[in-house]
Write a protein that holds these residues in place. Structure first.
Motif, PDB file in Angstrom:
ATOM      1  N   ALA A 179      22.204 -57.890 -20.550  1.00 39.70           N
ATOM      2  CA  ALA A 179      21.776 -58.556 -21.778  1.00 39.70           C
ATOM      3  C   ALA A 179      20.661 -59.555 -21.498  1.00 39.70           C
ATOM      4  N   LYS A 199      21.250 -57.144 -33.758  1.00 35.90           N
ATOM      5  CA  LYS A 199      20.913 -57.030 -32.341  1.00 35.90           C
ATOM      6  C   LYS A 199      21.784 -57.883 -31.424  1.00 35.90           C
ATOM      7  N   GLY A 219      24.825 -59.705 -29.459  1.00 33.72           N
ATOM      8  CA  GLY A 219      26.171 -59.471 -28.967  1.00 33.72           C
ATOM      9  C   GLY A 219      26.935 -60.767 -28.831  1.00 33.72           C
ATOM     10  N   LEU A 220      26.192 -61.889 -28.788  1.00 35.14           N
ATOM     11  CA  LEU A 220      26.797 -63.208 -28.611  1.00 35.14           C
ATOM     12  C   LEU A 220      25.835 -64.257 -29.155  1.00 35.14           C
ATOM     13  N   LEU A 223      30.326 -62.472 -35.409  1.00 38.82           N
ATOM     14  CA  LEU A 223      29.903 -62.302 -34.019  1.00 38.82           C
ATOM     15  C   LEU A 223      30.632 -63.255 -33.073  1.00 38.82           C
ATOM     16  N   ARG A 273      27.912 -63.545 -18.369  1.00 38.93           N
ATOM     17  CA  ARG A 273      27.783 -62.663 -19.540  1.00 38.93           C
ATOM     18  C   ARG A 273      26.450 -61.917 -19.561  1.00 38.93           C
ATOM     19  N   GLY A 327      25.501 -54.847 -22.493  1.00 35.37           N
ATOM     20  CA  GLY A 327      25.771 -55.196 -23.883  1.00 35.37           C
ATOM     21  C   GLY A 327      24.531 -55.659 -24.606  1.00 35.37           C
ATOM     22  N   LYS A 328      24.762 -56.083 -25.836  1.00 34.32           N
ATOM     23  CA  LYS A 328      23.676 -56.555 -26.684  1.00 34.32           C
ATOM     24  C   LYS A 328      23.188 -57.920 -26.214  1.00 34.32           C
ATOM     25  N   ASP A 329      22.062 -58.346 -26.761  1.00 35.11           N
ATOM     26  CA  ASP A 329      21.432 -59.590 -26.338  1.00 35.11           C
ATOM     27  C   ASP A 329      22.226 -60.825 -26.770  1.00 35.11           C
TER      28      ASP A 329
END
Length: 188
Positions: free
Chosen positions: A2, A45, A47-48, A81, A111, A116-118
């Protein structure tokens, strides 16, 4: 792996808030359909989401109570999210999908290494400085509003070390706001 992407709005002279904490009146000078769509795109977009404690407290208060139907999609992703909060004072949160950590650089590094997503850092100028100093930020996106407010809190700290950035895109919006998107260059 990410990417860590910092997102913020600031005035032409570089303030991300006015004289008082959460003085964000200038956001109205930047806001419009284009910025609304970009915000929705972040939600698709991301993920966190990452916040410093002060930004977290304001975001939680706003997004858990805001009834503006025009912000429905953004409100949904802000509440759904996963969120990570940097704090040495807080030990937990009652905001959906929120984790609090006193070791933000260690947690972000861990992380970031996972698939995973950005990871998006919203607001949080002091946290942004810490993450930049630790070499954990990959990109910086700034919406520069076409307004000056005379005084406020600068987004980038005056005593920070010199850093270099590579322009990815510069996108003017219809209302005069400019979205600047930079890659963070590795220290020489």
């Amino acid at each position: 792996m990410a990417k860590v992407i910092v997102w913020n709005l600031m005035t032409l002279e570089g303030f991300f808030e006015g004289k008082e904490k959460w003085d964000l009146g200038f956001h109205g000078d930047a806001w419009g359909d284009e910025l609304s769509e970009l915000s929705s795109d972040f939600g698709r977009k991301a993920g966190l989401l990452v916040f410093g404690r002060v930004t977290y407290e304001g975001m939680k208060a706003y997004w858990t109570t805001n009834a503006d139907e025009g912000e429905g999609e953004v409100k949904n992703f802000m509440n759904a999210l996963p969120k990570l909060v940097a704090s040495r004072k807080l030990t937990g949160s009652d905001w959906n999908n929120t984790t609090v950590t006193a070791d933000i650089t260690g947690e972000i590094a861990r992380r970031k290494a996972e698939p995973g997503k950005d990871i998006y850092v919203f607001g949080s100028a002091e946290l942004t400085e810490s993450l930049l100093a630790a070499g954990l930020v990959d990109e910086v996106m700034i919406a520069v509003a076409p307004v000056t407010i005379g005084q406020g809190t600068p987004l980038f700290k005056p005593n920070a070390e010199k850093r270099h950035y590579a322009l990815i895109t510069a996108r003017p919006l219809k209302n005069g706001t400019v979205i600047l998107h930079y890659g963070v260059k590795a220290a020489a």
